[in-house]
Scaffold this motif. Sequence first.
Motif, mmCIF file in Angstrom:
data_model
loop_
_atom_site.group_PDB
_atom_site.id
_atom_site.type_symbol
_atom_site.label_atom_id
_atom_site.label_comp_id
_atom_site.label_asym_id
_atom_site.label_seq_id
_atom_site.Cartn_x
_atom_site.Cartn_y
_atom_site.Cartn_z
ATOM 1 N N THR A 491 33.981 71.599 47.741
ATOM 2 C CA THR A 491 34.260 71.036 46.418
ATOM 3 C C THR A 491 33.402 71.747 45.380
ATOM 4 O O THR A 491 32.220 72.008 45.607
ATOM 5 N N HIS A 492 34.000 72.050 44.255
ATOM 6 C CA HIS A 492 33.258 72.748 43.201
ATOM 7 C C HIS A 492 32.289 71.796 42.511
ATOM 8 O O HIS A 492 32.629 70.641 42.239
ATOM 9 N N GLN A 499 32.408 73.690 33.118
ATOM 10 C CA GLN A 499 33.690 72.993 33.020
ATOM 11 C C GLN A 499 34.418 73.362 31.731
ATOM 12 O O GLN A 499 35.635 73.564 31.734
ATOM 13 N N THR A 538 39.075 72.577 41.282
ATOM 14 C CA THR A 538 38.164 71.529 41.756
ATOM 15 C C THR A 538 37.694 71.754 43.190
ATOM 16 O O THR A 538 36.678 71.199 43.588
ATOM 17 N N TYR A 539 38.407 72.554 43.969
ATOM 18 C CA TYR A 539 37.983 72.818 45.342
ATOM 19 C C TYR A 539 38.562 74.153 45.796
ATOM 20 O O TYR A 539 39.490 74.696 45.192
#
Length: 877
Positions: A491-492, A499, A538-539
């Motif tokens: 996961t980031h 962001q 996000t991942y």
Amino acid sequence: MAFCLRIRIFTAFVSFIKVYAQVAQAQKHPGLEVLDTASHYWPLDAVEGIHELWDHNGNRSGYINGSNINIVEGMVNKGIFLNGDNGGTFLHFGNYQNTCISDPNLCGPEGITFSFFWKNHESASRFAVASGGKVISNGFSVYTNPLGGYVEFYTRSNKHRWRANIKVPGPYWTHILFTWTKKDGLKVYINATLTAENKNGSISEETYGDPYPDLVIGTANNKRYSHYVTGAFDEFVIWEKALSPENISLYYNATIAWDMVSETTPRISKEVISTTPMARAADMSPPVISSLQEELRPTDFLPVQSFLKTLPNGTISRNTANNLTQGLLRSVEEMLSFPGLTEQQSTPVVNGLVKTVDRVMEHVVTNLEDSPNSLISLDGTSFVADYSLMKLPQNFELSHYRFPTEGKSYISVPGEAFAMESQTTIVGLFYHNMHSYYKEISPVKTRINEAADYKDHKIHVASCLISLKVEPLPALSVNLSGAPLIKIVLTHVLTKEQQDQVQNQSNKVFLYCAYLDYSSKEGVWSNEGCVRADGNMTYSVCLCNHLTNFAILMQVVPLKISTGHKVALSTIGYVGCSISIFCLAITLVTFAVLSSVSTIRNQRYHIHANLSFAILVAEILLLISARFDPGTLPCKVMAVLLHFFFLSAFAWMLVEGLHLYSMVIKVFGSEDSKHFYYYGIGWGSPFLICVVSMTSALDSYGKVDNCWLSLQNGAIWAFVAPALFVIVVNIGILISVTRIISRISGENYKVHGDANAVKLTIKAVAVLLPILGISWIFGVLVVNTQSLPFLYIFAVFNSLQGFFVFLFHCLLNSEVRAAFKHKTKVWSLTSSSIRNINVKPFNSDIMNGHKEGVTPTKMNTWDKSTNSANRIDLSAV
């Protein structure tokens, strides 16, 4: 500095290595001889070493509020952790009435020295150490608050005070030592460095309460015992003399096991009150000492072999292995919190720590006690990482292996990759915060070819680090398109700034599945043998054909416009703005000259005039702003003015839309109320938005590349949000008006067979676009370099907005042309001095009921005729 840091790093591991090293006679450090001269010494290794532990109810017990005092790993041996938030825990060292400790007046000319290690865990106001009084009746105190701290001495008899300000230590061990003499006053040493002093002191007007001669750690000294400290203390020492700087340095170096020398000086013996000092970090075994002297050189960072030499070669029990692992990770935590660790040093430090942890954990799992017929598993967690150690017997059936067993981030090995022909060991580590120490990685210092193509853009670690080591190595596919392969899902973990960069459509984001390659003796990020198979922002899902330490790397590359396109767009902007400024100036002059004609005095042309004025001033300011340097005061003022007038232009575009809506679709409000609302929207709302924006983010104006709002902290939304609102509302109005025009045009075509009905609708939309600002929608569509056509359309239409206003609503407008002809005729008659000839009344005057030869009554500035409510500004058509 770098060499000292390496030694500092090495000593952080001593606390866990020495437990398992061979106990031998320690070599004597001169700093220990300084300790021998102390009058009081509390190593704080055990509760028994302290006179009493009291709680706020006066209970004297080794148990505080039903819980044991926590003994934590300290700088030297172990320290005691005081949790003041759980009911007032502190340490009481007894009553020292009529001694130098509680009353500085009783100290001889030699003075006094206090020394302790402190690991602070809070920011609220607290007394760390105090002796002698309510605040200070006689004695001293070390006090902190969120803004700073100080050490203070006070003698009550003459109300004399010495105070020296200090920086409050953070959540890492800090050595605090202060000396006081009547002659030299107060001197404070932080980590053996003189940081503050007060030689003469001052007379205090404050009157303190009765003296309390107790010596305490963790609270004040006034019997109420309020303000309890949360933090750890270690090695509390008192000398009834002021130590010299040389002796302070020797003691500090000995305490942190800095430099080991042979004992050459006779021991100075003096009684030490409290418990006898236990084995110290300086009392390391010869293997550790020799490895430190032989292997620690400036070219090395962490002497891994020195750790392995001190580890036991025999079988290690599960309990011992767990303690060793916890001690190792706790030492890593101490290392990462070291205040001298600079940003430039963080990358090699973390690389060395990761490598050391890997090697030590491999050694531990290899020597873990055997169980011939079943697997041995050891799992745990710490502040630094989650860990798992497994030892599997030969021929053990393992369908697959996953670490950690729960959570969205994990690494897994398929069962067919395990040979299981011999005993197999597995070590898994999931680091919690290690990624945050990789600040900015230069692409040229990696082995990632794709990243090197954008060498000017730094790389950041975008996920936690995960590590898996299997021995013997699993049989994996050489080809990344084959099987079996290692699967890694991470996961980031992005900062707020990262962001924002990812969400910015003008940036291109590259994500790499990478690992630390130690083949060159230093950790270098590489993506060889790994591919990113799936994921989003996000991942990431990675497939690799080897095992090591993995993480997701992110590189953000702004999408840039070529120089040729920049020149072309800049030229379009300058030429278009210049044409618009000229045309808008003519428009305003025309409306002013024709203002006496009744048809030009209605609401519609007043709105056109205000819109033209706002756009005119905004574009003039835009051209002028290019001459100012960003960050200067003129640029900041220009940015504020640009913000206001561009907002005003949009506000008057909204007024244009609302007025068109009231004319064509639904009449609302009286003419007077419209007058009030229109001016409130056109000039009042932009002023209010600008005031709020300047109040909350004045530094965002004219700060970056130009005299405009900053894009970094979201201040640009003070313009974008209102502009988008106007565009959306006016698009809705335009659609509604277009439908009505289309319907009317269609009916005319059926009745009269007018083939120009469709053209009329198209021309009507073209006339309305400049005043409604719909062309700004092309600016929203410009999200990256692939949208260059929209960028050119946006540049042309918006730089020429003033020209289109002049063209459609002045030059080609039939009412304006008729009014100009009428005005010209009046000027002609006036200049000929023919005053007795009856002038044919203007057509609009007849429409409003004015008779020939009768002077028309003065009309209100806002036209109140019923006809105007049903007319659309399509006279150019």
